[in-house]
Motif scaffolding. Structure first.
Motif, PDB file in Angstrom:
ATOM      1  N   LYS A 465       0.823  -1.223   0.000  1.00 45.70           N
ATOM      2  CA  LYS A 465       0.000   0.000   0.000  1.00 45.70           C
ATOM      3  C   LYS A 465       0.848   1.260   0.000  1.00 45.70           C
ATOM      4  N   ARG A 466       1.992   1.209   0.720  1.00 48.47           N
ATOM      5  CA  ARG A 466       2.828   2.414   0.793  1.00 48.47           C
ATOM      6  C   ARG A 466       3.689   2.583  -0.455  1.00 48.47           C
ATOM      7  N   ALA A 467       3.910   1.494  -1.192  1.00 48.88           N
ATOM      8  CA  ALA A 467       4.785   1.500  -2.375  1.00 48.88           C
ATOM      9  C   ALA A 467       6.159   2.059  -2.032  1.00 48.88           C
ATOM     10  N   GLU A 468       6.634   1.698  -0.849  1.00 48.96           N
ATOM     11  CA  GLU A 468       7.956   2.140  -0.402  1.00 48.96           C
ATOM     12  C   GLU A 468       8.648   0.956   0.253  1.00 48.96           C
ATOM     13  N   PHE A 469       9.952   0.956   0.208  1.00 51.93           N
ATOM     14  CA  PHE A 469      10.663  -0.020   1.031  1.00 51.93           C
ATOM     15  C   PHE A 469      11.962   0.579   1.522  1.00 51.93           C
ATOM     16  N   GLU A 470      12.415   0.022   2.615  1.00 53.23           N
ATOM     17  CA  GLU A 470      13.637   0.530   3.231  1.00 53.23           C
ATOM     18  C   GLU A 470      14.835  -0.184   2.631  1.00 53.23           C
ATOM     19  N   VAL A 471      15.762   0.615   2.153  1.00 56.44           N
ATOM     20  CA  VAL A 471      16.986   0.036   1.591  1.00 56.44           C
ATOM     21  C   VAL A 471      18.091   0.198   2.619  1.00 56.44           C
ATOM     22  N   PRO A 472      18.648  -0.920   3.132  1.00 56.57           N
ATOM     23  CA  PRO A 472      19.734  -0.788   4.103  1.00 56.57           C
ATOM     24  C   PRO A 472      21.012  -0.358   3.398  1.00 56.57           C
ATOM     25  N   LEU A 473      21.501   0.834   3.773  1.00 56.75           N
ATOM     26  CA  LEU A 473      22.705   1.347   3.116  1.00 56.75           C
ATOM     27  C   LEU A 473      23.971   0.656   3.634  1.00 56.75           C
ATOM     28  N   SER A 474      24.044   0.507   4.974  1.00 59.89           N
ATOM     29  CA  SER A 474      25.299   0.022   5.560  1.00 59.89           C
ATOM     30  C   SER A 474      25.639  -1.408   5.152  1.00 59.89           C
ATOM     31  N   PRO A 475      24.739  -2.425   5.403  1.00 60.64           N
ATOM     32  CA  PRO A 475      25.200  -3.794   5.180  1.00 60.64           C
ATOM     33  C   PRO A 475      25.757  -4.061   3.773  1.00 60.64           C
ATOM     34  N   PRO A 476      25.003  -3.773   2.691  1.00 57.89           N
ATOM     35  CA  PRO A 476      25.572  -4.145   1.399  1.00 57.89           C
ATOM     36  C   PRO A 476      26.828  -3.360   1.029  1.00 57.89           C
ATOM     37  N   LEU A 477      26.855  -2.068   1.381  1.00 55.67           N
ATOM     38  CA  LEU A 477      27.953  -1.241   0.894  1.00 55.67           C
ATOM     39  C   LEU A 477      29.221  -1.360   1.741  1.00 55.67           C
ATOM     40  N   PHE A 478      29.084  -1.752   2.978  1.00 58.92           N
ATOM     41  CA  PHE A 478      30.278  -1.793   3.822  1.00 58.92           C
ATOM     42  C   PHE A 478      30.525  -3.185   4.404  1.00 58.92           C
ATOM     43  N   SER A 479      29.881  -4.188   3.818  1.00 58.98           N
ATOM     44  CA  SER A 479      30.064  -5.534   4.359  1.00 58.98           C
ATOM     45  C   SER A 479      31.322  -6.163   3.780  1.00 58.98           C
ATOM     46  N   LEU A 480      31.792  -7.179   4.463  1.00 62.62           N
ATOM     47  CA  LEU A 480      32.980  -7.906   4.027  1.00 62.62           C
ATOM     48  C   LEU A 480      32.721  -8.573   2.678  1.00 62.62           C
ATOM     49  N   LEU A 481      31.481  -9.087   2.508  1.00 60.80           N
ATOM     50  CA  LEU A 481      31.108  -9.772   1.260  1.00 60.80           C
ATOM     51  C   LEU A 481      31.281  -8.851   0.056  1.00 60.80           C
ATOM     52  N   PHE A 482      30.866  -7.582   0.222  1.00 63.71           N
ATOM     53  CA  PHE A 482      30.961  -6.604  -0.861  1.00 63.71           C
ATOM     54  C   PHE A 482      32.413  -6.427  -1.306  1.00 63.71           C
ATOM     55  N   TYR A 483      33.303  -6.240  -0.319  1.00 62.47           N
ATOM     56  CA  TYR A 483      34.721  -6.030  -0.652  1.00 62.47           C
ATOM     57  C   TYR A 483      35.349  -7.278  -1.248  1.00 62.47           C
ATOM     58  N   LEU A 484      34.980  -8.438  -0.729  1.00 58.63           N
ATOM     59  CA  LEU A 484      35.519  -9.695  -1.261  1.00 58.63           C
ATOM     60  C   LEU A 484      35.102  -9.883  -2.721  1.00 58.63           C
ATOM     61  N   MET A 485      33.811  -9.594  -3.000  1.00 54.08           N
ATOM     62  CA  MET A 485      33.315  -9.733  -4.374  1.00 54.08           C
ATOM     63  C   MET A 485      34.023  -8.761  -5.308  1.00 54.08           C
ATOM     64  N   CYS A 486      34.213  -7.510  -4.844  1.00 54.50           N
ATOM     65  CA  CYS A 486      34.918  -6.504  -5.665  1.00 54.50           C
ATOM     66  C   CYS A 486      36.323  -6.993  -6.010  1.00 54.50           C
ATOM     67  N   LEU A 487      37.029  -7.480  -4.979  1.00 54.51           N
ATOM     68  CA  LEU A 487      38.398  -7.958  -5.198  1.00 54.51           C
ATOM     69  C   LEU A 487      38.421  -9.139  -6.168  1.00 54.51           C
ATOM     70  N   LEU A 488      37.487 -10.069  -5.981  1.00 55.47           N
ATOM     71  CA  LEU A 488      37.411 -11.256  -6.833  1.00 55.47           C
ATOM     72  C   LEU A 488      37.152 -10.858  -8.291  1.00 55.47           C
ATOM     73  N   LEU A 489      36.170  -9.957  -8.495  1.00 59.17           N
ATOM     74  CA  LEU A 489      35.821  -9.529  -9.852  1.00 59.17           C
ATOM     75  C   LEU A 489      36.967  -8.763 -10.515  1.00 59.17           C
TER      76      LEU A 489
END
Length: 992
Positions: A465-489
């Motif tokens: 109904k609200r047509a909105e959702f919360e996007v978590p900024l911190s976890p995806p952008l500053f997580s270990l997984l993000f940096y590992l994937m960047c390095l791998l790619l």
């Protein structure tokens, strides 16, 4: 706006638009990798190597090491744009080209049917004729702006050898070969409504040039026939006189060449087409009419023919470059995949003929070596080596002075071996004409699929109904997984780019850009994993309202899902892509029948006490509230449904409205059936006569004029109802201008006009209409800005949107061919009827209405006469109101005219959802999200399918044009979604 730490609220529309923009980036990267770099030999500066010596047996050396001398003194190439084979060899040739027919049947000539490879547009075909190579499909796109040709080619070889070249005609040649001609006069090829001046500009130089002796090669490129095809088709009464004009020009050139001939060296006249034309007069695709062109060699060196011509032999268009190179005594272009056309040199001695085919075979085998690592195992290469050995044995016999029958028979055998080898080599090279840039394709595909997954995982939140959702900024952008994937790619990127043998576009980008793309891919991946984790987390929690069950699927929902999946799966088959219009026609017909069932249930089954119908009751009751303007009263709960039923049946469903509403789907089905017979499209049945062909024939001009006038009147009545007075006046004058423009260029006539009027280019009339289009759009934009900035007035906003929409309708009316104006009328009529009698009474939600709009938009794309082939793009729309080729307006107008159906339905969707905001504040956001999702699904799946089918037999003729259409459609949809988002910017205030 932020909420909590590291979280951001995002509206559905903003999220969908961002996703589509990222996907457009992925599509652009994929297209750049998919449309490949053709097979190439050494750079041109290194192409002047010594020719190979004549083969000789062990212990002997041939004394013939140089390139053979020229066979012809002067060569004239007459290229008639869009000359189909039946225009010369068919009944039209006998009727309108008598001199050419006589030369073909009884003169000293050789006639062939040259087969052009798709894409059949001018610039790639000139490249094929002069280089002998097969241009990449992306040359279709570059066709509008031809850069200089840097490959080794016949023109460059001739200039380097000191030949003097004169050129008159299509200025594409001047752009491709700058500074190559001692004299030239280029005419623009893009002003397609010019049939006469464009050819007169070429012919006016002819008398003067033919008298002169200071040239060796004369090239004439006539455009008038192509322009006639674009505007009126191959069966137009204008085609005959144009062919007669060409016949007289060929007669003049031939007689002049014969009179100037010296005994030692004859002259040669070559007549050819760059491509043909389809039954509608366009070109670009792979139908027989588009790929078959005549190729005539006329010279006194040939034997005189003694009777009517049998069916001419088929050759490849690329064969001309190697044949002319031998004829002019030049080296064959390094990148040529063509074979020597043997009859042209058939009058020479056996030794000369063997020398010619050996030179051709040597050039092809060298090109194969440079492009295939395991070239020695190629059957063509093996055949060539065997022929070369036999050739050496023949030379031994010849040098020993053997003149017996054995020598002649052995010579014929060697010649046959060489021709077999040439054919196989040419075939091998044509198959691997292009190397795909797989790395760029993979990166593009990953981005496209990640965006699709993100959109699919976001459906529950985005359509809430609200047509909105919360996007978590911190976890995806500053997580270990993000940096590992960047390095791998990045590590993968380094490995691929350092080890890749072929040139890769993505590797040629700057490191900063490449790392940015890797970070984008990593962020999208983290977002997907985060969304999946959240879904699992929510599934473990107990439901908040255990008593309320999830809503069941309606027939419409099942149809939408089945239709979307069915359409996507059909894209894996070439026949379904060629006939995709059938899929969409079937889907909208089925949709109409389901809507008819829904309406009958809504109107006739309401009195039954079935709880299943409580939603329909609620909707009907809601419509009473809307009609009596009691919009602020809450809708009664399901327990009051009986009261609702009684009220709705007594008050709302009364009079003729009920019957009109039930008849609406049947009326829409009738409209769709009429539209289907207006334009035959696709491939299998495109040649069948349709109502459009009947209307555009010259003897039915008065019927076409009447239909165009009635259509323009209907467009006015259907559009003006929600416009301001100023816009109504502008619309009426604009539509009058549209008719005047079509009358000026000779498509339609005024009642008081009696045929003898001069045909002009209609530039003044078209610009007159553009003024009103801009005026109406400006008025609408002003209202929109007022509603957004000054006051949140929804009625002003609705008026503004409708005026923008009506401005676009006026532009479409100007760009559409007159016989296509009923498409616009039916489009407006169906939209009006569905709004009043289906969507409002049945109260469909925004998602369902969006998908219905999308489906109808796709169907109208094909109702216009479009298909998934390049040939159906109406190029003439890009030049309405322009007196010369201006790149950006021409591209915009052509794109708008091609995608008018989907665009008008998308803007109508925005108009409708904006008017529904009082009922559902998130309607525009929901609409934007669904529209993005509906575009994203087929593109993502098609990209994967095309990658898998990249070596399919029909990859260039069927799958590639469709890929270009899909790509452009993504960019257009991204722009539409941005407009949706801009219109939805005050949504958050309403939600609050």
């Amino acid at each position: 706006r932020r909420r909590g730490r590291g979280r951001m609220r995002l509206r559905s529309g903003v999220f969908a638009s961002s996703c589509l923009l990222v996907q457009a980036l992925g599509v652009a990267l994929f297209l750049r990798g998919f449309f490949p770099v053709p097979v190439r030999s050494l750079p041109r500066r290194e192409a002047r190597a010594d020719p190979p010596a004549e083969p000789a047996p062990a212990g002997m050396v041939s004394n013939w090491t140089k390139i053979p001398p020229p066979l012809f003194k002067k060569v004239v190439i007459v290229l008639i744009d869009a000359l189909r084979d039946d225009f010369v060899f068919g009944s039209k040739g006998k009727q309108f080209m008598p001199y050419t027919t006589q030369v073909v049947e009884k003169g000293t000539s050789y006639s062939f049917i040259a087969e052009a490879k798709p894409p059949t547009v001018t610039m790639p075909r000139i490249k094929a004729l002069m280089t002998g190579s097969i241009p990449g499909f992306i040359d279709v796109v570059v066709n509008l702006n031809s850069p200089a040709l840097l490959d080794d080619n016949l023109i460059w070889q001739a200039k380097t050898a000191g030949k003097r070249i004169i050129f008159y005609g299509d200025d594409t040649w001047v752009k491709l070969f700058p500074k190559h001609f001692v004299e030239y006069d280029g005419t623009t090829s893009f002003f397609v409504s010019d049939f006469t001046e464009v050819d007169d500009n070429v012919t006016r130089h002819l008398d003067r040039v033919l008298k002169r002796e200071d040239w060796d090669l004369l090239i004439l490129h006539y455009l008038g026939l192509d322009h006639i095809g674009h505007m009126t088709g191959p069966n137009s009464p204008l085609v005959g006189p144009k062919l007669r004009e060409m016949d007289n020009i060929l007669k003049k050139i031939h007689i002049s060449l014969l009179s100037k001939e010296e005994a030692s060296l004859p002259n040669l006249l070559v007549v050819c087409g760059d491509h043909g034309m389809s039954e509608t007069g366009s070109h670009g695709g792979s139908s027989e009419g588009e790929v078959h062109t005549p190729l005539l060699f006329i010279s006194s060196a040939f034997e005189k023919r003694n009777g009517p011509l049998a069916q001419p032999e088929h050759v490849q268009q690329t064969d001309l470059a190697s044949t002319l190179a031998i004829g002019l005594g030049l080296p064959i272009s390094r990148n040529s995949v063509g074979n020597l056309i043997l009859p042209v040199v058939g009058g020479k001695t056996m030794r000369e003929q063997l020398r010619f085919v050996h030179l051709n075979g040597f050039q092809l085998s060298r090109l194969l070596q440079q492009n295939t690592p395991a070239y020695e195992k190629d059957p063509g290469y093996e055949h060539f080596k065997i022929a070369e050995k036999s050739h050496g044995n023949w030379i031994k016999l010849y040098l020993e002075g053997n003149n017996s029958e054995i020598l002649l028979n052995l010579g014929k055998k060697v010649l046959k071996q060489y021709l077999e080898a040439l054919k196989t080599l040419s075939s091998s090279l044509s198959k691997q004409v292009a190397q795909y840039d797989m790395y760029s394709m993979m990166v593009g595909t990953v981005i496209i699929i990640e965006v699709l997954l993100l959109l699919l995982l976001s459906v529950p939140k985005a359509l809430s109904k609200r047509a909105e959702f919360e996007v978590p900024l911190s976890p995806p952008l500053f997580s270990l997984l993000f940096y590992l994937m960047c390095l791998l790619l990045c590590a993968v990127h380094v490995i691929v780019c350092t080890s890749a043998e072929s040139l890769c576009y993505f590797c040629s980008m700057s490191w900063l850009t490449a790392v940015g793309v890797m970070m984008l891919i990593s962020a999208l991946m983290c977002g997907i994993l985060s969304a999946i984790a959240k879904i699992f987390e929510n599934s473990r929690l107990p439901p908040k309202n255990p008593t309320v069950s999830s809503s069941s699927w309606s027939e419409i929902d099942v149809l939408i899902l089945a239709g979307t999946i069915g359409h996507v799966l059909s894209l894996g088959a070439s026949s379904f892509i060629e006939e995709e219009h059938q899929t969409w026609y079937f889907l909208i017909n089925t949709l109409c029948l389901v809507l008819c069932q829904e309406l009958c249930r809504n109107y006739f089954l309401l009195k039954e006490c079935d709880p299943q119908h409580s939603t329909n009751v609620k909707q009907s009751f809601d419509s009473i509230r809307e009609t009596s303007e009691c919009k602020n009263i809450d809708i009664p709960a399901a327990s009051n449904s009986k009261l609702g039923k009684a009220t709705s049946s007594s008050e709302f469903i009364k009079g003729s409205d009920k019957w009109i509403s039930i008849a609406t789907p049947l009326i829409i089905l009738t409209c769709c059936r009429l539209l289907r017979s207006l334009n035959q499209t696709g491939v299998q049945w495109a040649h069948r006569p349709d109502f459009g062909h009947w209307l555009t024939s010259s003897e039915h001009k008065s019927e076409l004029s009447f239909l165009a006038a009635v259509s323009l009147l209907m467009i006015f009545f259907l559009v003006q109802r929600r416009c301001s007075l100023v816009s109504k006046i502008a619309m009426a004058l604009g539509l009058l201008g549209v008719y005047s423009y079509r009358a000026a260029i000779g498509n339609v006539i005024f009642p008081w006009q009696h045929g003898g009027k001069d045909i002009s280019k209609g530039i003044t009339e078209a610009r007159f209409v553009y003024v009103f289009v801009l005026g109406i759009v400006f008025t609408g934009t002003k209202d929109l800005l007022k509603s957004q900035v000054i006051s949140a007035d929804s009625s002003m906003k609705s008026t503004g949107l409708w005026e923008v929409y009506s401005g676009l309708v006026l532009l479409a009316a100007l760009l559409f061919r007159p016989h296509n104006l009923p498409v616009l009328v039916f489009c407006l009529l169906i939209q009006t009827m569905m709004t009043k009698y289906i969507w409002r009474p049945l109260k469909f939600d925004a998602a369902q209405i969006t998908i219905m709009h999308y489906w109808f938009g796709q169907a109208f794309f094909y109702f216009q006469g479009n298909s998934n082939g390049i040939a159906t793009v109406d190029v003439s729309a890009g030049f309405v109101g322009l007196d010369s080729y201006v790149e950006i307006p021409a591209i915009f107008l052509t794109a708008f005219a091609t995608y008018a159906g989907p665009l008008l339905w998308a803007i109508h969707l925005l108009c409708y959802l904006s008017s529904e905001v009082s009922r559902n504040p998130a309607a525009v956001g929901h609409g934007c999200f669904c529209y993005a999702l509906m575009r994203s699904i087929p593109v993502a799946i098609y990209v994967v399918l095309v990658t898998g089918l990249r070596y399919h037999l029909f990859i260039w003729s069927v799958f590639s044009p469709k890929l270009l259409y899909e790509g452009v459609h993504v960019f257009i949809t991204a722009a539409v979604c941005l407009f949706f988002t801009a219109m939805d910017q005050n949504h958050s205030h309403r939600v609050q």
